[in-house]
Design an enzyme around this catalytic site. Structure first.
Site, PDB file in Angstrom:
ATOM      1  N   LYS A 220       8.172   1.090  13.125  1.00 55.97           N
ATOM      2  CA  LYS A 220       9.404   1.078  12.338  1.00 55.97           C
ATOM      3  C   LYS A 220      10.197   2.375  12.451  1.00 55.97           C
ATOM      4  CE  LYS A 220       8.894  -2.776   9.360  1.00 55.97           C
ATOM      5  NZ  LYS A 220       8.693  -3.331   8.027  1.00 55.97           N
ATOM      6  N   ARG A 254       0.255  -5.504   9.221  1.00 57.41           N
ATOM      7  CA  ARG A 254       1.106  -6.330  10.089  1.00 57.41           C
ATOM      8  C   ARG A 254       1.557  -5.457  11.256  1.00 57.41           C
ATOM      9  NH1 ARG A 254       6.436  -7.130  10.850  1.00 57.41           N
ATOM     10  NH2 ARG A 254       7.136  -9.232  11.349  1.00 57.41           N
TER      11      ARG A 254
END
Ligand code: 7PJ
Length: 275
Positions: A220, A254
């Site tokens: 991210k 995840r």
């Protein structure tokens, strides 16, 4: 602790790795699966071989600035892959906020619904209530198109916690048993770097009612901000963030890089099991 996940009962005494299978043509993460069902299925099989405990299929991009996907396009990308994987032996999660997609996915064998809107779309609670799937309730401020423009919180940890508490109550009122619920602070969904780091640092405070936490940190932008690395070069940062999340009590990670995450998890578990 166990997660009721359709026909699966997932033990949560050891953390689980959820492998991301991206079905969008414009994924931010650079996994570049494009719109080809064959490539997506092959990628899913590789995630399984690498040791994923469950898979998360997403057919609508939710990266910052993403334009919403039509229902037809989302179903057209999702269903062939979901059907091909429906008896792969692992629970399949579907990353969607559209009630119509939830219903179609559950009918096609999905065991979990992962909703970045936390079941706030009209009809979403009802779409999952009548099934026995697991549900991930994620926090997001705003919507993907504009969420990173100017996120504002007085106290990000308290506000995300209050949101999750409210969504847990709404899900339970709608008939979703707590054994089916997973919570997620939604890293980078309407949050600045400072907000994201506070949430990661204070993760244990977000385990509302002792419910299991899912952390999505893989590749991210917050890791790009900290390390200065482009998206394709964030594996080391992603593993460090995964370990921080584990220390904060995350039960599901995840991730894009399943094999590397399994190794990090093995070192973490072995250390915790030591005398
Ligand atoms: C997340 C997600 C996350 C949950 C995405 C990306 C962007 N679902 N879907 N949590 N992120 N539950 O993969 O970076 O953090 S899409």
């Amino acid at each position: 602790m166990k997660l009721h996940c359709g026909k699966f009962e997932l033990p949560l005494d050891r953390p689980l790795v959820m492998g991301i299978v991206n079905l969008t043509p414009d994924s931010f993460s650079g996994d570049g699966l494009g719109a080809s069902a064959e490539r997506a299925i092959a990628h899913a099989q590789a995630q399984i071989a690498a040791g994923a405990d469950l898979l998360d299929l997403g057919a609508e991009s939710s990266r910052p600035g993403a334009i919403p996907t039509s229902l037809e396009d989302e179903l057209r990308r999702l269903l062939p892959v979901l059907e091909a994987l429906s008896d792969c032996g692992l629970p399949i999660s579907v990353d969607t906020y559209k009630p119509e997609v939830m219903r179609a996915a559950l009918a096609a064998g999905a065991s979990m619904i992962n909703d970045i809107y936390g079941l706030r779309m009209p009809g979403a609670l009802e779409a999952v209530a009548s099934s026995d799937c697991a549900v991930c309730l994620m926090h997001m401020q705003g919507e993907p198109l504009t969420m990173q423009q100017q996120p504002v919180y007085a106290d990000v940890v308290a506000e995300v916690g209050a949101f999750l508490r409210e969504r847990v109550a709404a899900a339970q009122v709608a008939g979703v048993a707590r054994e089916r619920l997973v919570l997620d602070p939604g890293f980078c969904f309407g949050k600045t770097l400072a907000h994201n780091l506070s949430l990661l640092k204070h993760l244990p405070e977000l385990a509302i009612d002792g419910l299991p936490l899912l952390a999505g940190l893989s590749r991210k932008s917050m890791l790009g901000h900290v390390t200065g690395r482009e998206v394709g070069d964030r594996l080391a940062g992603s593993l460090a963030a995964a370990l921080m999340a584990l220390e904060g009590g995350a039960r599901i990670l995840r991730v894009h890089d399943v094999a590397a995450t399994r190794d990090a998890l093995a070192v973490w578990s072995a250390t915790h099991a030591a005398a």
